[in-house]
Design an enzyme around this catalytic site. Structure first.
Site, PDB file in Angstrom:
ATOM      1  CG  HIS A 103      -0.484  -0.187   2.828  1.00 27.59           C
ATOM      2  ND1 HIS A 103       0.550   1.012   3.053  1.00 27.59           N
ATOM      3  CD2 HIS A 103      -0.286  -1.024   3.432  1.00 27.59           C
ATOM      4  CE1 HIS A 103       1.000   0.046   4.205  1.00 27.59           C
ATOM      5  NE2 HIS A 103       0.608  -0.937   4.405  1.00 27.59           N
TER       6      HIS A 103
HETATM    7  P1  TYD Z   1      -1.298  -2.890   7.702  1.00 29.39           P
HETATM    8  O1  TYD Z   1      -0.807  -1.194   8.610  1.00 29.39           O
HETATM    9  O2  TYD Z   1      -1.946  -3.031   6.647  1.00 29.39           O
HETATM   10  O3  TYD Z   1      -0.424  -3.469   7.794  1.00 29.39           O
HETATM   11  P2  TYD Z   1       1.147  -3.656   6.896  1.00 29.39           P
HETATM   12  O4  TYD Z   1       1.380  -2.052   5.894  1.00 29.39           O
HETATM   13  O5  TYD Z   1       2.448  -3.962   7.527  1.00 29.39           O
HETATM   14  O6  TYD Z   1       0.586  -4.994   5.925  1.00 29.39           O
HETATM   15  O7  TYD Z   1      -2.294  -2.797   9.668  1.00 29.39           O
HETATM   16  C1  TYD Z   1      -2.727  -4.167   9.643  1.00 29.39           C
HETATM   17  C2  TYD Z   1      -3.608  -3.901  11.250  1.00 29.39           C
HETATM   18  O8  TYD Z   1      -3.707  -3.302  11.577  1.00 29.39           O
HETATM   19  C3  TYD Z   1      -4.750  -3.021  10.059  1.00 29.39           C
HETATM   20  O9  TYD Z   1      -6.068  -3.843  10.465  1.00 29.39           O
HETATM   21  C4  TYD Z   1      -5.356  -1.863  10.467  1.00 29.39           C
HETATM   22  C5  TYD Z   1      -3.995  -2.107  12.251  1.00 29.39           C
HETATM   23  N1  TYD Z   1      -3.411  -0.938  12.278  1.00 29.39           N
HETATM   24  C6  TYD Z   1      -3.765  -0.127  13.617  1.00 29.39           C
HETATM   25  O10 TYD Z   1      -4.860  -0.574  13.880  1.00 29.39           O
HETATM   26  N2  TYD Z   1      -2.779   0.927  13.383  1.00 29.39           N
HETATM   27  C7  TYD Z   1      -1.516   1.438  12.962  1.00 29.39           C
HETATM   28  O11 TYD Z   1      -0.823   1.784  13.503  1.00 29.39           O
HETATM   29  C8  TYD Z   1      -1.485   0.283  12.045  1.00 29.39           C
HETATM   30  C9  TYD Z   1      -0.541   0.715  11.328  1.00 29.39           C
HETATM   31  C10 TYD Z   1      -2.176  -0.873  12.075  1.00 29.39           C
END
Ligand code: TYD
Length: 142
Positions: free
Chosen positions: A54
């Site tokens: 993303h």
């Molecule tokens: P995501 O940012 O998609 O993780 P990655 O980029 O590492 O794959 O986040 C995964 C999950 O965690 C998503 O459901 C949102 C949650 N999340 C939070 O609640 N707070 C945060 O600061 C982050 C980074 C993620």
């Protein structure tokens, strides 16, 4: 310090060598180019998993492999670059508006992420085609 795509770059942190153990430090603005609003970490990643996939419209990040190793792949819609992180005394600055993916996590790796904004789901671009449109729109205004 080499400038990479959109200003992404590896930043080497200060390292205080000590026979009792080494120490590194990150101060906002001083060592990384933003104020820290949020800290999160990624751990217990099963072998072969991919994180990220993303872009953020506003959020900037600084990523450190506190333990183990992993790769961060950055893509600005035109160029793609792979950064291998495997030391706790340097990290990768990821500017806003860059597609990022993390993969090849070693066993027991620990990724520390410092972020410039609070968590905001509306800041995410999850669709690569939309991301391409977003980068094209931005380029049209330059
Ligand atoms: P995501 O940012 O998609 O993780 P990655 O980029 O590492 O794959 O986040 C995964 C999950 O965690 C998503 O459901 C949102 C949650 N999340 C939070 O609640 N707070 C945060 O600061 C982050 C980074 C993620």
């Amino acid at each position: 310090m080499t400038m990479r795509l959109n200003g992404a770059r590896i930043i080497t942190l200060h390292k205080t060598l000590d026979r009792r153990g080494n120490l590194s430090v990150i101060e906002e603005i001083q060592h990384i180019p933003f104020k820290i609003k949020r800290t999160y970490w990624i751990y217990d990643v099963p072998g072969g998993e991919v994180r990220g996939g993303h872009a953020y419209k506003r959020n900037q990040e600084f990523i450190v492999a506190l333990s183990g190793s992993f790769d961060v792949i950055l893509d600005n819609g035109k160029e793609r670059e792979v950064f291998s992180l495997n030391r706790s005394y340097y990290g990768l600055y990821v500017p806003k508006g860059v597609w990022r993916q993390m993969q090849n996590f070693s066993t027991n790796s620990l990724a520390l992420v410092l972020a410039s904004t609070k968590f905001d789901v509306t800041d995410y671009i999850y669709d690569y085609a939309l991301f391409k449109e977003f980068t094209n729109e931005k380029n049209e205004h330059i």
